[in-house]
Design an enzyme around this catalytic site. Sequence first.
Site, PDB file in Angstrom:
ATOM      1  N   GLU A  71       0.782  -1.190  -0.016  1.00 38.21           N
ATOM      2  CA  GLU A  71       0.009   0.076  -0.144  1.00 38.21           C
ATOM      3  C   GLU A  71       0.881   1.230   0.061  1.00 38.21           C
ATOM      4  OE1 GLU A  71      -3.272   1.794   2.980  1.00 38.21           O
ATOM      5  OE2 GLU A  71      -2.067   0.485   3.814  1.00 38.21           O
ATOM      6  N   LYS A 104      -9.697   1.972  -1.721  1.00 39.78           N
ATOM      7  CA  LYS A 104      -9.897   1.416  -0.320  1.00 39.78           C
ATOM      8  C   LYS A 104     -11.127   1.822   0.282  1.00 39.78           C
ATOM      9  CE  LYS A 104      -7.191   1.280   4.083  1.00 39.78           C
ATOM     10  NZ  LYS A 104      -6.065   1.848   4.658  1.00 39.78           N
ATOM     11  N   CYS A 161      -5.052  -3.194   3.359  1.00 39.00           N
ATOM     12  CA  CYS A 161      -4.798  -3.143   4.848  1.00 39.00           C
ATOM     13  C   CYS A 161      -5.992  -3.079   5.725  1.00 39.00           C
ATOM     14  CB  CYS A 161      -4.004  -1.705   4.855  1.00 39.00           C
ATOM     15  SG  CYS A 161      -2.999  -1.426   6.337  1.00 39.00           S
TER      16      CYS A 161
END
Length: 261
Positions: free
Chosen positions: A46, A115, A152
């Site tokens: 990321e 995300k 994440c």
Amino acid sequence: MSNVADPAVRLRLALVQAASGLEPADNRAALDRLAPTGHDLVIFPEAFARDFGDAGSDVSGYAEELDGPFAAEVARVADDRGGAVVAGMFERSDDPERPFNTLVLRGSAEASYRKVHLYDSFGYRESDRLTAGPIQPTVVDVAGWRVGLMTCYDLRFPELARRLVDAGAELIVVPAAWVAGERKVHHWRTLVTARAIENTVFVAAVGQPGPRYTGHSMVVDPLGDVLVEAGDDPTELAVEIERETLDAARRTNPSLANRRL
């Protein structure tokens, strides 16, 4: 005999556990320097286009378009290596002060994922600086395999992983910058393994290294066996995953078929 893997049977993965810095040009150069050859999919962490900086920093000045310099270099490196490469960047959104935290996958396949779950946890407020992406699964075909993308903090939300598997994912890829701290490696390893077991799916999770982040990039198979795992230092992992392992796991533990909800 050819050493090229049969895309219908095996998928060759490389996990690049490397730190991004604060200079975007240096990070673009690192893509080319660090991406290995001979793999169907190379996975970077990321925010590889530019690190987050100090907690709460304004990253809007480093946001790019999906055809900007970073994504273009991901595509060039992937084409040079003859496979696909995925890495994280900040992407411009409708709010100029709050970009998306985006994964770009380029090369033999192409996809982008924004995300969904922003890191408003453990004292951080990612939503102050970033915009959440739309709630929809991103699954792409890579060398004959269905690959789902998440980032994440998404790992802490089992609903997203299940939606990816319902959309056909056989492998879930999780680039991360998992901040170091008490219990954080334990949470990371537990959650990566849980997402694999509960969905009978491969999970390849790639983190930035210590000391700021936890490292421990790993690939877990559909029955929860850890195929490879790093420590917290910069490193590269390579592994082949096999479709028969996936099929056998789903015969042994048909939990997806047994669902009643």
